[in-house]
Design a protein around this motif. Structure first.
Motif, PDB file in Angstrom:
ATOM      1  N   TRP A  89      37.134 -11.546 -37.037  1.00 49.90           N
ATOM      2  CA  TRP A  89      37.659 -10.864 -38.208  1.00 49.90           C
ATOM      3  C   TRP A  89      37.630  -9.357 -38.017  1.00 49.90           C
ATOM      4  O   TRP A  89      36.805  -8.819 -37.283  1.00 49.90           O
ATOM      5  CB  TRP A  89      36.821 -11.179 -39.440  1.00 49.90           C
ATOM      6  CG  TRP A  89      37.072 -12.525 -40.041  1.00 49.90           C
ATOM      7  CD1 TRP A  89      37.873 -13.522 -39.548  1.00 49.90           C
ATOM      8  CD2 TRP A  89      36.485 -13.030 -41.243  1.00 49.90           C
ATOM      9  NE1 TRP A  89      37.827 -14.607 -40.354  1.00 49.90           N
ATOM     10  CE2 TRP A  89      36.990 -14.339 -41.407  1.00 49.90           C
ATOM     11  CE3 TRP A  89      35.604 -12.521 -42.173  1.00 49.90           C
ATOM     12  CZ2 TRP A  89      36.636 -15.144 -42.485  1.00 49.90           C
ATOM     13  CZ3 TRP A  89      35.246 -13.324 -43.245  1.00 49.90           C
ATOM     14  CH2 TRP A  89      35.757 -14.611 -43.410  1.00 49.90           C
ATOM     15  N   VAL A  90      38.520  -8.686 -38.753  1.00 51.52           N
ATOM     16  CA  VAL A  90      38.432  -7.239 -38.921  1.00 51.52           C
ATOM     17  C   VAL A  90      37.498  -7.004 -40.102  1.00 51.52           C
ATOM     18  O   VAL A  90      37.809  -7.383 -41.232  1.00 51.52           O
ATOM     19  CB  VAL A  90      39.811  -6.610 -39.184  1.00 51.52           C
ATOM     20  CG1 VAL A  90      39.663  -5.115 -39.484  1.00 51.52           C
ATOM     21  CG2 VAL A  90      40.730  -6.816 -37.982  1.00 51.52           C
ATOM     22  N   LEU A  91      36.360  -6.404 -39.848  1.00 53.43           N
ATOM     23  CA  LEU A  91      35.364  -6.201 -40.896  1.00 53.43           C
ATOM     24  C   LEU A  91      35.748  -4.979 -41.731  1.00 53.43           C
ATOM     25  O   LEU A  91      35.865  -3.873 -41.205  1.00 53.43           O
ATOM     26  CB  LEU A  91      33.984  -6.005 -40.260  1.00 53.43           C
ATOM     27  CG  LEU A  91      32.758  -6.108 -41.157  1.00 53.43           C
ATOM     28  CD1 LEU A  91      31.530  -6.419 -40.324  1.00 53.43           C
ATOM     29  CD2 LEU A  91      32.512  -4.839 -41.962  1.00 53.43           C
ATOM     30  N   ASN A  92      35.935  -5.208 -43.021  1.00 49.54           N
ATOM     31  CA  ASN A  92      36.313  -4.148 -43.948  1.00 49.54           C
ATOM     32  C   ASN A  92      35.052  -3.703 -44.709  1.00 49.54           C
ATOM     33  O   ASN A  92      34.491  -4.456 -45.504  1.00 49.54           O
ATOM     34  CB  ASN A  92      37.360  -4.663 -44.930  1.00 49.54           C
ATOM     35  CG  ASN A  92      37.913  -3.575 -45.826  1.00 49.54           C
ATOM     36  OD1 ASN A  92      37.234  -2.589 -46.114  1.00 49.54           O
ATOM     37  ND2 ASN A  92      39.156  -3.748 -46.266  1.00 49.54           N
ATOM     38  N   MET A  93      34.592  -2.475 -44.432  1.00 45.81           N
ATOM     39  CA  MET A  93      33.356  -1.988 -45.044  1.00 45.81           C
ATOM     40  C   MET A  93      33.469  -1.902 -46.565  1.00 45.81           C
ATOM     41  O   MET A  93      32.519  -2.200 -47.292  1.00 45.81           O
ATOM     42  CB  MET A  93      32.998  -0.625 -44.467  1.00 45.81           C
ATOM     43  CG  MET A  93      32.718  -0.632 -42.973  1.00 45.81           C
ATOM     44  SD  MET A  93      31.164  -1.456 -42.589  1.00 45.81           S
ATOM     45  CE  MET A  93      29.988  -0.260 -43.229  1.00 45.81           C
ATOM     46  N   LEU A 113      25.847   1.552 -41.172  1.00 46.72           N
ATOM     47  CA  LEU A 113      25.724   1.919 -42.585  1.00 46.72           C
ATOM     48  C   LEU A 113      25.531   3.427 -42.758  1.00 46.72           C
ATOM     49  O   LEU A 113      25.853   3.978 -43.816  1.00 46.72           O
ATOM     50  CB  LEU A 113      24.552   1.176 -43.220  1.00 46.72           C
ATOM     51  CG  LEU A 113      24.705  -0.353 -43.325  1.00 46.72           C
ATOM     52  CD1 LEU A 113      23.401  -0.989 -43.801  1.00 46.72           C
ATOM     53  CD2 LEU A 113      25.857  -0.720 -44.250  1.00 46.72           C
ATOM     54  N   ARG A 114      25.003   4.081 -41.731  1.00 46.33           N
ATOM     55  CA  ARG A 114      24.772   5.528 -41.826  1.00 46.33           C
ATOM     56  C   ARG A 114      26.032   6.358 -41.563  1.00 46.33           C
ATOM     57  O   ARG A 114      26.005   7.578 -41.719  1.00 46.33           O
ATOM     58  CB  ARG A 114      23.676   5.947 -40.835  1.00 46.33           C
ATOM     59  CG  ARG A 114      22.284   5.497 -41.240  1.00 46.33           C
ATOM     60  CD  ARG A 114      21.217   6.255 -40.454  1.00 46.33           C
ATOM     61  NE  ARG A 114      21.339   6.039 -39.014  1.00 46.33           N
ATOM     62  CZ  ARG A 114      20.667   5.092 -38.350  1.00 46.33           C
ATOM     63  NH1 ARG A 114      19.851   4.282 -39.008  1.00 46.33           N
ATOM     64  NH2 ARG A 114      20.803   4.962 -37.050  1.00 46.33           N
ATOM     65  N   LEU A 120      36.786   0.317 -41.063  1.00 41.45           N
ATOM     66  CA  LEU A 120      37.145  -0.964 -40.485  1.00 41.45           C
ATOM     67  C   LEU A 120      36.487  -1.118 -39.113  1.00 41.45           C
ATOM     68  O   LEU A 120      36.388  -0.151 -38.357  1.00 41.45           O
ATOM     69  CB  LEU A 120      38.665  -1.094 -40.325  1.00 41.45           C
ATOM     70  CG  LEU A 120      39.507  -0.919 -41.591  1.00 41.45           C
ATOM     71  CD1 LEU A 120      40.996  -0.879 -41.231  1.00 41.45           C
ATOM     72  CD2 LEU A 120      39.236  -2.047 -42.581  1.00 41.45           C
ATOM     73  N   VAL A 121      36.051  -2.325 -38.813  1.00 39.68           N
ATOM     74  CA  VAL A 121      35.521  -2.639 -37.484  1.00 39.68           C
ATOM     75  C   VAL A 121      36.457  -3.668 -36.853  1.00 39.68           C
ATOM     76  O   VAL A 121      36.565  -4.798 -37.338  1.00 39.68           O
ATOM     77  CB  VAL A 121      34.090  -3.188 -37.557  1.00 39.68           C
ATOM     78  CG1 VAL A 121      33.578  -3.505 -36.150  1.00 39.68           C
ATOM     79  CG2 VAL A 121      33.166  -2.196 -38.245  1.00 39.68           C
ATOM     80  N   GLY A 132      34.043  -5.484 -26.719  1.00 39.03           N
ATOM     81  CA  GLY A 132      33.736  -4.284 -27.482  1.00 39.03           C
ATOM     82  C   GLY A 132      34.316  -4.349 -28.876  1.00 39.03           C
ATOM     83  O   GLY A 132      34.841  -5.381 -29.316  1.00 39.03           O
ATOM     84  N   PHE A 133      34.230  -3.234 -29.577  1.00 35.91           N
ATOM     85  CA  PHE A 133      34.809  -3.132 -30.918  1.00 35.91           C
ATOM     86  C   PHE A 133      35.053  -1.659 -31.224  1.00 35.91           C
ATOM     87  O   PHE A 133      34.460  -0.766 -30.597  1.00 35.91           O
ATOM     88  CB  PHE A 133      33.891  -3.762 -31.987  1.00 35.91           C
ATOM     89  CG  PHE A 133      32.493  -3.216 -31.997  1.00 35.91           C
ATOM     90  CD1 PHE A 133      32.157  -2.107 -32.773  1.00 35.91           C
ATOM     91  CD2 PHE A 133      31.495  -3.802 -31.234  1.00 35.91           C
ATOM     92  CE1 PHE A 133      30.862  -1.606 -32.786  1.00 35.91           C
ATOM     93  CE2 PHE A 133      30.196  -3.313 -31.235  1.00 35.91           C
ATOM     94  CZ  PHE A 133      29.880  -2.204 -32.012  1.00 35.91           C
ATOM     95  N   VAL A 134      35.947  -1.420 -32.167  1.00 33.95           N
ATOM     96  CA  VAL A 134      36.288  -0.064 -32.578  1.00 33.95           C
ATOM     97  C   VAL A 134      35.950   0.099 -34.053  1.00 33.95           C
ATOM     98  O   VAL A 134      36.340  -0.732 -34.882  1.00 33.95           O
ATOM     99  CB  VAL A 134      37.786   0.249 -32.346  1.00 33.95           C
ATOM    100  CG1 VAL A 134      38.144   1.618 -32.912  1.00 33.95           C
ATOM    101  CG2 VAL A 134      38.118   0.193 -30.861  1.00 33.95           C
ATOM    102  N   VAL A 135      35.196   1.152 -34.364  1.00 34.27           N
ATOM    103  CA  VAL A 135      34.902   1.501 -35.751  1.00 34.27           C
ATOM    104  C   VAL A 135      35.909   2.563 -36.175  1.00 34.27           C
ATOM    105  O   VAL A 135      35.928   3.663 -35.619  1.00 34.27           O
ATOM    106  CB  VAL A 135      33.469   2.037 -35.901  1.00 34.27           C
ATOM    107  CG1 VAL A 135      33.193   2.408 -37.364  1.00 34.27           C
ATOM    108  CG2 VAL A 135      32.453   1.013 -35.418  1.00 34.27           C
ATOM    109  N   ILE A 136      36.759   2.228 -37.132  1.00 35.59           N
ATOM    110  CA  ILE A 136      37.826   3.119 -37.587  1.00 35.59           C
ATOM    111  C   ILE A 136      37.392   3.820 -38.875  1.00 35.59           C
ATOM    112  O   ILE A 136      36.892   3.179 -39.794  1.00 35.59           O
ATOM    113  CB  ILE A 136      39.137   2.335 -37.817  1.00 35.59           C
ATOM    114  CG1 ILE A 136      39.619   1.717 -36.496  1.00 35.59           C
ATOM    115  CG2 ILE A 136      40.213   3.231 -38.400  1.00 35.59           C
ATOM    116  CD1 ILE A 136      40.870   0.875 -36.647  1.00 35.59           C
ATOM    117  N   ASN A 137      37.616   5.122 -38.926  1.00 39.39           N
ATOM    118  CA  ASN A 137      37.257   5.895 -40.114  1.00 39.39           C
ATOM    119  C   ASN A 137      38.268   5.692 -41.240  1.00 39.39           C
ATOM    120  O   ASN A 137      39.393   5.248 -41.017  1.00 39.39           O
ATOM    121  CB  ASN A 137      37.171   7.382 -39.766  1.00 39.39           C
ATOM    122  CG  ASN A 137      36.004   7.685 -38.833  1.00 39.39           C
ATOM    123  OD1 ASN A 137      35.140   6.850 -38.627  1.00 39.39           O
ATOM    124  ND2 ASN A 137      35.994   8.877 -38.277  1.00 39.39           N
TER     125      ASN A 137
END
Length: 252
Positions: A89-93, A113-114, A120-121, A132-137
Motif C-alpha cells: 500500500w501507499v501509506l497516507n499519513m 512521526l517526527r 505519503l510513503v 526501499g521506500f520513498v517518503v513524500i512531503n
C-alpha cells in the motif's frame, strides 16, 4: 473505478515518469531523481529515499530532496517494513491519523512521526521484493489521494524499484570487478617486492666477505639503484592502478 472519469492519462504519466528517472546518468543522483519524479505526480516539493543496506538488515536514507539529512535506520523485520511488504500500500499519513483502523495494528516508527511534512510513503517493490521506500512531503496544493492516485504511485514505485535494482546490481558488479583488479595488482606488487628483498638480502650476506672488492662495491651500488628504481615504479603502479611483470638483476 468504472463510473468516474480518470484524473490521469496513465500512458502519458507512465512515459513522463520513465523519461524522468532514465535521463539521469550519474548513479549518485539517481535517488534524488526518483524522489523528484514521484513527487511530481502529486505536486510534492520534497522527500527522502530509503534503501535496504548491503547487509540486508536495515533500511537507511539513501537520497533526499529539499529535506534535512537523517541518520536514522529502520530494521528489515520491523512492523512498519512488514506492513509495506505484505500490503504494498501507499501509506497516507493524513489518513492514518484520521482513520488508523484502516491500517490494522500498524505502529509507525518514531523517526517518521517526527517529520512534520511527511505525507505519503510509497513502497518500492517488484519481483526482487521490497528494496526501499520513498517518503513524500505534503503537496503544494490540497490533493485528494483517492484510488487513482494510489494506483499511479504504486505503479510508478514498481517502475522505480526495477530501475534502482538495476543500478544497485551494476554497482555491485563494478565493486566486485574493482576488488578482483586490486587483488591481481596486489599479487604483482608482492611478487616484485619479494624479488627486491631477495636481491638486497643476498647482497648484504656477501657484503662483509667482499667489502674490499671494488667491483663488488660497484655492483652493490648498481643493485641498490635498481632496487630504488623498481620500488618507485611499484609506487607509480599502486597510484595508477596498473600492473607489470618486472625483472631485475643483482649481485651473486
Amino acid at each position: 473505478k468504472h463510473f468516474f472519469r480518470y484524473r490521469y492519462d496513465y500512458r502519458e504519466e507512465w512515459l513522463k515518469f520513465t523519461r524522468a528517472i532514465s535521463t539521469e546518468e550519474d548513479p549518485r543522483k539517481v535517488g534524488q531523481t526518483v524522489i523528484e519524479a514521484l513527487g511530481a505526480l502529486v505536486e510534492s516539493p520534497g522527500g527522502t529515499l530509503w534503501l535496504k543496506d548491503a547487509d540486508r538488515e536495515k533500511f537507511s536514507e539513501s537520497a533526499r530532496w529539499n529535506q534535512a539529512f537523517s541518520n536514522e535506520t529502520e530494521s528489515t523485520d520491523s512492523a512498519f517494513i512488514r506492513f509495506l511488504e505484505a500490503s504494498d500500500w501507499v501509506l497516507n499519513m493524513e489518513e492514518f491519523r484520521q482513520r488508523p483502523w484502516k491500517y490494522g495494528n500498524l505502529v509507525l516508527p518514531d523517526w517518521l512521526l517526527r517529520i512534520p511534512q511527511a505525507w505519503l510513503v510509497v513502497p518500492l517493490s517488484g519481483n526482487q521484493g521490497l528494496i526501499g521506500f520513498v517518503v513524500i512531503n505534503t503537496s503544494r496544493a490540497p490533493l485528494d489521494v483517492n484510488w487513482e492516485v494510489n494506483d499511479l504511485l504504486r505503479t510508478a514505485g514498481t517502475q522505480a524499484a526495477s530501475y534502482l535494482y538495476g543500478i544497485l546490481a551494476m554497482e555491485a558488479l563494478l565493486e566486485a570487478r574493482k576488488f578482483d583488479a586490486f587483488h591481481r595488482m596486489s599479487a604483482f606488487v608482492v611478487h616484485d617486492l619479494k624479488n627486491i628483498v631477495t636481491q638486497l638480502s643476498l647482497m648484504m650476506r656477501n657484503a662483509e666477505r667482499h667489502a674490499g672488492n671494488v667491483e663488488f662495491q660497484k655492483d652493490m651500488l648498481q643493485t641498490v639503484n635498481n632496487a630504488v628504481d623498481r620500488m618507485r615504479q611499484l609506487l607509480l603502479q599502486l597510484r595508477d592502478g596498473t600492473t607489470s611483470s618486472s625483472g631485475g638483476s643483482g649481485v651473486n
